[in-house]
Enzyme design. Structure first.
Site, PDB file in Angstrom:
ATOM      1  CG  ASN A 163      -0.334  -0.163   2.511  1.00 22.14           C
ATOM      2  OD1 ASN A 163       0.750  -0.730   2.638  1.00 22.14           O
ATOM      3  ND2 ASN A 163      -0.996   0.322   3.549  1.00 22.14           N
ATOM      4  CD  GLU A 262       2.671   0.098  10.564  1.00 23.65           C
ATOM      5  OE1 GLU A 262       1.532  -0.158  11.016  1.00 23.65           O
ATOM      6  OE2 GLU A 262       2.885   0.434   9.403  1.00 23.65           O
ATOM      7  CG  LEU A 263       1.797  -6.074  13.486  1.00 24.02           C
ATOM      8  CD1 LEU A 263       1.597  -7.078  14.615  1.00 24.02           C
ATOM      9  CD2 LEU A 263       2.354  -6.758  12.245  1.00 24.02           C
ATOM     10  NE  ARG A 290      -3.154   9.287   3.868  1.00 19.06           N
ATOM     11  CZ  ARG A 290      -2.020   8.868   4.436  1.00 19.06           C
ATOM     12  NH1 ARG A 290      -0.882   8.990   3.809  1.00 19.06           N
ATOM     13  NH2 ARG A 290      -2.042   8.355   5.637  1.00 19.06           N
ATOM     14  CB  CYS A 296      -2.060   0.258   8.997  1.00 22.26           C
ATOM     15  SG  CYS A 296      -0.582   1.278   8.871  1.00 22.26           S
TER      16      CYS A 296
END
Length: 497
Positions: A163, A262-263, A290, A296
């Protein structure tokens, strides 16, 4: 399918872009390839080398061999390499931005913004390299000195998502390389070309062979498991789903491998009764839609005081309906496609799930006809809807859900009612309320009267199921460093004192 003698570059929109693996300072082919698809039209952009477990382990071999030499490169020399790479990235901005739009679908404006932020992160790391200082202190009894310094953790596996394909590799690799760690990067199969252009800039800047390695693969689980099982790997940094992160943490346990995660996120966006509603609505649209909601840190749950819910909702829906959906190369496009047909199907299922809770559809809710994987920006009102699992899961979709509440206390309780803890947002005109509410939110980051927070000088990351560690700020490089303590006897007799 290709053979190992296949070309390692391809013509993409008139530009020659690497499509091979990058191992030990050279672009190499693989026995097989996989297609990179433009989600705006479903067409194949390029065929990229499909790395095997053996090739991934070969990349780790190269990183291990390069590690000792890289950690001893003097800080100024290492920083000079960073600055050369940074200049090359800036010179190649158009190529990188257009490639990012081509394979991820994000509008050119968003791609340019991501490029600038990525370059800023990389420059930040370059500026920190010469300022990684230790400490000097007296021992508690006074007859020795405590000297602390830092050393690189060692060879690292960096697993990046699709992403934000440039930001994630720049943020992770920048910190690791600045700390003196050699790296193996595993790109997302949806967006390998952007990663390749970043790595080519490092190669052309003169980074030594083996210090940076890049592996593309469709066998992500097998490749990651093989690398994680190798005791020479000393660090993994992953951005992606909480489920995959949990699996990697389990694999890390075997060799006590250092891990940063980083979940997922379930970002609450709180609009209090005294908020600037025009600002809140504008920032909510930005924060929610966005990258077509595929972030996330997106506003997952918009929690609004019931006294202003009607006015806020009207403003938010009106702005949402103005958003232009289309191909990212169209300058008028504000919302690009969903990354894949499978992910678009998931968005459709989410819409059905919200309807089943009794939520009221205010706008959107449908696929956009055409060859690409488009979906309308969608807004639901959750007033009177039944709470369910769908209200506590990461949406990762262009779906906004507005939840009315009757007090600040109820808003905070609703915000914290999740297993995630990445990003939250608070909108109020009262600084006292802003601080008090922010301190009570169980999240690693809180945006006050703003919907975007990423900054090179700030520690990005979450708590609970949203991860471990931080990216950005002074903390980022220290994620790739281990403190070392030296106890030095100083009794003065040898100096004649």
């Amino acid at each position: 399918m290709t053979t190992p003698t296949a070309p390692v570059t391809a013509q993409v929109r008139g530009r020659e872009i690497p499509v091979g693996l990058y191992v030990d300072g050279a672009w190499t082919p693989a026995a097989g390839t996989f297609p990179v698809v433009n989600p705006a039209d479903g067409r194949t952009v390029a065929e990229v080398a499909d790395g095997t477990v053996g090739q991934a382990l070969g990349a780790l071999d190269a990183a291990v061999a390069a590690q000792d030499g890289w950690r001893h490169v003097l800080p100024r020399e290492r920083a000079d390499l960073f600055h050369r790479a940074h200049r090359l990235l800036l010179e190649r901005a158009d190529e990188i931005v257009e490639t990012m739009t081509l394979e991820s679908g994000k509008p050119l404006g968003e791609a340019r913004g991501e490029f600038q932020l990525s370059a800023d992160f990389f420059l930040w790391y370059a500026e920190q390299i010469a300022h990684l200082h230790g400490t000097y202190a007296h021992g508690s009894r006074g007859d020795y000195r405590i000297v602390t310094t830092h050393q690189p953790v060692g060879p690292c596996l960096l697993i990046t998502p699709w992403n934000f394909p440039l930001l994630m590799i720049a943020r992770k690799a920048g910190a690791a390389l600045a700390a003196g760690c050699a790296v193996v990067v595993k790109s997302a199969k949806e967006t390998p070309l952007t990663c390749a252009l970043f790595v080519r800039a490092l190669h052309d800047a003169g980074f030594p062979a083996g210090v940076v390695n890049l592996v593309h693969t469709t066998s992500s689980a097998k490749v990651s498991a093989a690398l994680m099982a190798d005791s020479r790997l000393r660090k993994v940094s992953f951005t992606g789903s909480t489920g995959v992160g949990s699996t990697l943490l389990g694999q890390a346990a075997a060799n006590i491998t250092n891990a940063s995660m980083e979940l997922g996120g379930d970002g609450p966006f709180l609009v209090l009764d005294d908020a600037d509603l025009e600002l809140a609505a504008e920032q909510a649209v930005l924060c929610k839609f966005r990258n077509a909601g595929q972030a996330c840190v997106a506003a997952n749950r918009i929690i609004v005081d019931s006294r202003v819910a009607e006015e806020f909702t009207a403003r938010f829906v009106a702005l949402t309906e103005k958003l232009r959906v289309g191909d990212g190369f169209d300058p008028d496009t504000e919302i690009g496609p969903i990354i894949s047909a499978r992910q678009r199907d998931t968005v459709r299922e989410l819409v059905d799930g919200f309807r089943e809770t009794g939520a009221t559809l205010l706008t959107g809710g449908r696929e956009v006809p055409g060859d690409g994987f488009f979906f309308e920006p969608t807004v639901f009102s959750m007033a009177g809807a039944a709470a369910g699992d769908i209200c506590r899961r990461e949406l990762f979709a262009p779906i906004a859900a507005i939840y009315p509440v009757d007090s600040v206390a109820e808003a905070v309780a609703a915000a914290n009612d999740t297993g995630y803890g990445l990003a939250a947002y608070v909108f109020t005109r009262d600084v006292d309320r802003a601080i008090a509410v922010s301190e009570r939110l169980d999240f690693g980051m809180v945006g006050v009267n703003r919907g975007v927070m990423a900054d090179p000088a700030a520690p990005f990351g979450g708590i609970k199921a949203s991860g471990l560690g931080r990216e950005g700020g002074h903390e980022a490089i220290h994620e790739f460093l281990e403190p070392k303590y030296l106890a030095i006897t100083v009794n003065g007799t040898g100096a004649g004192l």
